[in-house]
Design a protein around this motif. Structure first.
Motif: not given
Length: 398
Positions: A77, A81, A125-126, A129, A132-133, A351, A354-355, A358
């Motif tokens: 990640i 990122a 980007v944040l 993440l 997605g999380a 995770l 999040a990936l 992203l």
């Protein structure tokens, strides 16, 4: 001596026909070569677990420690990122990205590439993440909540409520008014109202029933989707209709630091509660009868899980729109990788979600640049084929 008992050692031996023997129709071995215990004999120890069965029980990654899996995902990640921040209409090398982020933390990123990186790309980007999380963890909770691996956060009707709230803001107040925090606030209000209706209709004195929750959630979701479609058809503003459709497919184009800070608070608060839910999730996944026998109240436990899942879903949908497949695909993917214990599933799913988000958002920005695709299209394009491949591979190992 008269009247004295006969010792066991003095007793005459029993004839062979009196010895316990296995009936002739019972084989001496079970299928697979495991010896069968004779009637009246001590039970045999359980057969050893074969390595392939142990690996399958704990997921495709076998007995790899959770910390190792989490560390590997965090490293991937981090690299993704940095690369995501650097790509766009202006391509920026990774070294310059890291330097600009450092200056942004110090408050010195105000001009040129530093402004692009710190003010535009890093928040996006944040936010990817975070979204997605949140969706992945909400998916894990909902699948345990209703006892169905094909459920996702949208089963509860929350996304339909958020969509109705967002569409109401756009079609009633106009695009200009819907800018800033007004649209996310309307979407969150709609999701919260839908969650409250589903909760009240699905709850009884015994607590929250899984079957009733699914039926009420789907029914409320369809009702709110119908109202949303009606509002879209009634609006005569083509630009408003386009924005509505874009929001319904999911987008992170409105990401900024203010919105990110506001959304991070409820998401972080709910994620901090997960360690206290791990044991309850494991027990609830065994079924209501087993969970009750092991000391938890299934109905009341579902209420707490529902609240956490509703807050997560409502928050992330409010800032990103309705992004599908993440809450469905990622929990099952994590379960196949690391097994069925939620102490392993939750961090890995967080995770992986999040990936996935992203990568999907980066692809949405770059594939048809300068035109931006809705991120929901990319989550489906990335997540579903990967999920099918994992399912097929898991099927071949059975």
């Amino acid at each position: 001596m008269p009247g004295a008992g006969v010792c066991a050692s003095d007793a005459p031996p029993l004839p062979p026909e009196h010895h316990a023997a296995a009936p002739a129709d019972i084989p001496a071995e079970l299928p697979g070569g495991t010896p069968r215990a004779l009637p009246g004999a001590d039970p045999l120890p359980p057969p050893p677990v074969r390595p392939e069965n142990r690996r399958r029980a704990s997921g495709l990654l076998g007995n790899v420690p959770t910390a190792v899996v989490v560390a590997a995902l965090l490293a991937v990640i981090a690299v993704a990122a940095v690369l995501a921040v650097g790509v766009g209409a202006v391509v920026i090398p990774p070294g310059q990205v890291l330097s600009a982020v450092g200056r942004g933390i110090d408050g010195a990123a105000t001009t040129g590439d530093d402004f692009i990186i710190w003010r535009l790309r890093v928040p996006r980007v944040l936010e990817a993440l975070l979204v997605g999380a949140g969706l992945a963890v909400a998916g894990v909770l909902v699948q345990v909540l209703v006892g169905n691996p094909i459920a996702d956060p949208f089963t509860l009707g929350l996304s339909s409520g958020a969509s109705l709230g967002a569409v109401t803001v756009i079609t009633t107040l106009g695009i200009g008014t819907a800018a800033g925090l007004t649209l996310p606030l309307g979407a969150f209000t709609g999701a919260a109202a839908a969650g409250a209706v589903v909760f009240l209709c699905a709850t009884s004195l015994a607590g929250l029933s899984a079957s009733r929750l699914v039926m009420v959630g789907i029914a409320v979701g369809h009702l709110l989707s119908g109202v949303t479609s009606f509002l879209i058809l009634r609006t005569g503003d083509a630009e408003a209709t386009q924005q509505v459709m874009y929001w319904l497919l999911g987008s992170l184009s409105g990401a900024n630091w203010e919105l990110l800070r506001i959304a991070t608070v409820p998401v972080a608060a709910t994620l901090a509660m997960l360690p206290f839910l791990v044991r309850r999730l494991d027990l609830l996944a065994l079924g209501d009868t087993t969970a009750a026998a092991l000391g938890i109240h299934p109905g009341r436990t579902r209420i707490g899980i529902f609240v956490v899942a509703a807050v997560l879903t409502g928050t992330v949908v409010a800032i990103s729109g309705t992004i599908g497949f993440v809450g469905l695909v990622v929990p099952n993917f994590a379960r196949m990788l690391v097994g069925g214990l939620h102490s392993r599933i939750l961090p890995v799913a967080l995770l992986l979600g999040a990936l996935l988000m992203l990568l999907a958002d980066t692809g949405a920005r770059m594939l048809l640049a300068p035109t931006e695709l809705p991120v929901g299209i990319l989550t489906a394009a990335i997540g579903v084929p990967a999920f099918v491949l994992v399912v097929r591979r898991a099927g071949r190992t059975r």
